[in-house]
Design a protein around this motif. Sequence first.
Motif, mmCIF file in Angstrom:
data_model
loop_
_atom_site.group_PDB
_atom_site.id
_atom_site.type_symbol
_atom_site.label_atom_id
_atom_site.label_comp_id
_atom_site.label_asym_id
_atom_site.label_seq_id
_atom_site.Cartn_x
_atom_site.Cartn_y
_atom_site.Cartn_z
ATOM 1 N N LEU A 18 -17.464 -10.282 -19.885
ATOM 2 C CA LEU A 18 -17.689 -11.420 -20.479
ATOM 3 C C LEU A 18 -18.616 -12.329 -19.810
ATOM 4 O O LEU A 18 -20.136 -12.705 -19.990
ATOM 5 C CB LEU A 18 -16.359 -12.323 -20.872
ATOM 6 N N GLY A 19 -18.474 -12.429 -18.367
ATOM 7 C CA GLY A 19 -18.844 -12.119 -17.138
ATOM 8 C C GLY A 19 -20.456 -12.341 -17.691
ATOM 9 O O GLY A 19 -21.748 -13.095 -17.352
ATOM 10 N N ASP A 37 -18.912 -10.999 -7.390
ATOM 11 C CA ASP A 37 -17.797 -9.728 -8.146
ATOM 12 C C ASP A 37 -16.836 -8.940 -7.215
ATOM 13 O O ASP A 37 -17.628 -8.748 -5.925
ATOM 14 C CB ASP A 37 -18.435 -9.559 -9.450
ATOM 15 N N LEU A 38 -16.154 -8.417 -7.438
ATOM 16 C CA LEU A 38 -15.608 -7.333 -6.728
ATOM 17 C C LEU A 38 -16.185 -5.982 -6.711
ATOM 18 O O LEU A 38 -16.074 -5.677 -5.772
ATOM 19 C CB LEU A 38 -14.100 -7.536 -7.001
ATOM 20 N N TYR A 152 0.016 -14.987 -17.290
ATOM 21 C CA TYR A 152 -1.737 -15.240 -17.509
ATOM 22 C C TYR A 152 -1.213 -16.576 -18.210
ATOM 23 O O TYR A 152 -2.401 -17.346 -18.476
ATOM 24 C CB TYR A 152 -1.778 -13.665 -18.993
ATOM 25 N N PRO A 182 -11.260 -18.635 -25.334
ATOM 26 C CA PRO A 182 -11.584 -17.899 -25.451
ATOM 27 C C PRO A 182 -10.639 -16.967 -26.540
ATOM 28 O O PRO A 182 -10.014 -16.638 -26.112
ATOM 29 C CB PRO A 182 -12.489 -16.216 -25.407
ATOM 30 N N GLY A 183 -10.473 -16.409 -27.878
ATOM 31 C CA GLY A 183 -9.961 -15.899 -27.935
ATOM 32 C C GLY A 183 -10.365 -14.460 -27.367
ATOM 33 O O GLY A 183 -10.272 -13.882 -26.953
HETATM 34 P P1 NAD Z 1 -13.080 -7.589 -17.484
HETATM 35 O O1 NAD Z 1 -11.937 -7.261 -16.782
HETATM 36 O O2 NAD Z 1 -13.758 -6.759 -17.937
HETATM 37 O O3 NAD Z 1 -14.005 -8.357 -16.537
HETATM 38 C C1 NAD Z 1 -13.141 -9.221 -15.181
HETATM 39 C C2 NAD Z 1 -14.334 -9.228 -14.049
HETATM 40 O O4 NAD Z 1 -13.612 -9.641 -13.164
HETATM 41 C C3 NAD Z 1 -14.288 -8.032 -13.460
HETATM 42 O O5 NAD Z 1 -16.005 -7.877 -13.263
HETATM 43 C C4 NAD Z 1 -13.820 -7.731 -12.167
HETATM 44 O O6 NAD Z 1 -14.196 -7.215 -11.134
HETATM 45 C C5 NAD Z 1 -14.264 -9.155 -11.720
HETATM 46 N N1 NAD Z 1 -13.216 -10.221 -11.058
HETATM 47 C C6 NAD Z 1 -10.947 -9.449 -11.131
HETATM 48 N N2 NAD Z 1 -10.675 -10.002 -10.167
HETATM 49 C C7 NAD Z 1 -11.283 -10.589 -9.195
HETATM 50 C C8 NAD Z 1 -11.652 -11.390 -8.115
HETATM 51 N N3 NAD Z 1 -10.046 -11.599 -7.094
HETATM 52 N N4 NAD Z 1 -12.423 -11.632 -7.648
HETATM 53 C C9 NAD Z 1 -13.735 -11.307 -8.093
HETATM 54 N N5 NAD Z 1 -13.535 -11.259 -9.528
HETATM 55 C C10 NAD Z 1 -13.214 -10.494 -9.861
HETATM 56 O O7 NAD Z 1 -12.465 -9.136 -18.662
HETATM 57 P P2 NAD Z 1 -13.103 -9.934 -19.069
HETATM 58 O O8 NAD Z 1 -12.780 -9.858 -20.830
HETATM 59 O O9 NAD Z 1 -14.824 -9.879 -19.126
HETATM 60 O O10 NAD Z 1 -12.473 -11.470 -18.576
HETATM 61 C C11 NAD Z 1 -13.324 -12.427 -17.966
HETATM 62 C C12 NAD Z 1 -12.456 -13.909 -18.055
HETATM 63 O O11 NAD Z 1 -12.239 -14.190 -19.564
HETATM 64 C C13 NAD Z 1 -11.522 -13.480 -17.660
HETATM 65 O O12 NAD Z 1 -11.301 -14.935 -17.379
HETATM 66 C C14 NAD Z 1 -10.418 -13.652 -18.820
HETATM 67 O O13 NAD Z 1 -8.349 -14.365 -18.382
HETATM 68 C C15 NAD Z 1 -11.107 -14.577 -19.332
HETATM 69 N N6 NAD Z 1 -10.790 -13.767 -20.955
HETATM 70 C C16 NAD Z 1 -11.059 -12.717 -22.017
HETATM 71 C C17 NAD Z 1 -10.370 -13.012 -23.149
HETATM 72 C C18 NAD Z 1 -10.442 -11.324 -23.747
HETATM 73 O O14 NAD Z 1 -10.619 -11.404 -25.057
HETATM 74 N N7 NAD Z 1 -11.043 -10.325 -23.588
HETATM 75 C C19 NAD Z 1 -10.178 -13.699 -24.013
HETATM 76 C C20 NAD Z 1 -9.616 -14.920 -23.179
HETATM 77 C C21 NAD Z 1 -10.319 -14.850 -21.697
#
Ligand code: NAD
Length: 239
Positions: A18-19, A37-38, A152, A182-183
């Motif tokens: 998402l980011g 990011d990490l 979570y 987000p869902g």
């Molecule tokens: P993802 O795992 O694909 O990406 C997460 C990103 O965060 C990665 O690039 C990772 O390296 C980075 N990250 C993790 N820990 C970190 C840290 N300590 N410092 C810096 N960067 C860090 O996940 P995503 O699905 O893209 O989720 C992004 C956000 O959206 C999250 O907060 C997640 O909880 C939220 N979210 C996701 C969904 C979904 O269905 N995918 C739904 C609701 C909310």
Amino acid sequence: MTDLEGRVALVTGGARGLGEAYVRSLHAAGARVVIADLLEEEGAALAAELGERAVFQALDVTDEAAWERVVAASVAAFGSLDVLVNNAGIANAAPIEHLTLAKWNAVIAVNLTGVFLGCRAVVPQMKAQGSGSIINISSVEGMRGSPGLHGYTASKFGVRGLSQSLAVELGASGIRVNSVHPGLIMTDMTTRIDPARIDIPLGRPGVPDDVAGTIVFLASDASRFTSGAEFVVDGGMIA
Ligand code: NAD
């Protein structure tokens, strides 16, 4: 009104998922973007692909000192800091009897303490500018309970509450704070979830671009009177 030319946006967890979609959309709307990011290789590659209006900064959102360094580097690179998207997050799941303290602490540290540290780090710069938009990524799990997602869910309810208190405190400084929920969005975080088992009125799980429009809206003047609001982006899943 969604033109972001001249704005600087920092996106945590911006290297993938998402980011990455938020980074690409903010950049396409004209913003200069800081990908934090990490994941150094992926983040640097994305910045290189986007070109001169993008930089990568290595950041662990749980690291207080690293936040100070990244904010200073962002302002040094682009001259201001107008938008913070606190997106970095992790998930873990276990029934309550099996939820270890280590798992609990890990998810709270990244998803909630990381958001607190990010908000605190950017506020002096945004106050000095007299404006700013902080967009905190919660989840539908910050609106309701789900079995097995205790840490979570607690972290995402926390992000929602933190966004509310900050919106009230920072409004007089011209800083808006909103949360996005987000869902089910298909990313590396959700590969183990079978979307067919979830009732989504719009008939499909989301893709990252489905949420990016809300982020661009909240980053822009189109949302200039919006603060302390909660945006559910879930295809109707929790309606
Ligand atoms: P993802 O795992 O694909 O990406 C997460 C990103 O965060 C990665 O690039 C990772 O390296 C980075 N990250 C993790 N820990 C970190 C840290 N300590 N410092 C810096 N960067 C860090 O996940 P995503 O699905 O893209 O989720 C992004 C956000 O959206 C999250 O907060 C997640 O909880 C939220 N979210 C996701 C969904 C979904 O269905 N995918 C739904 C609701 C909310």
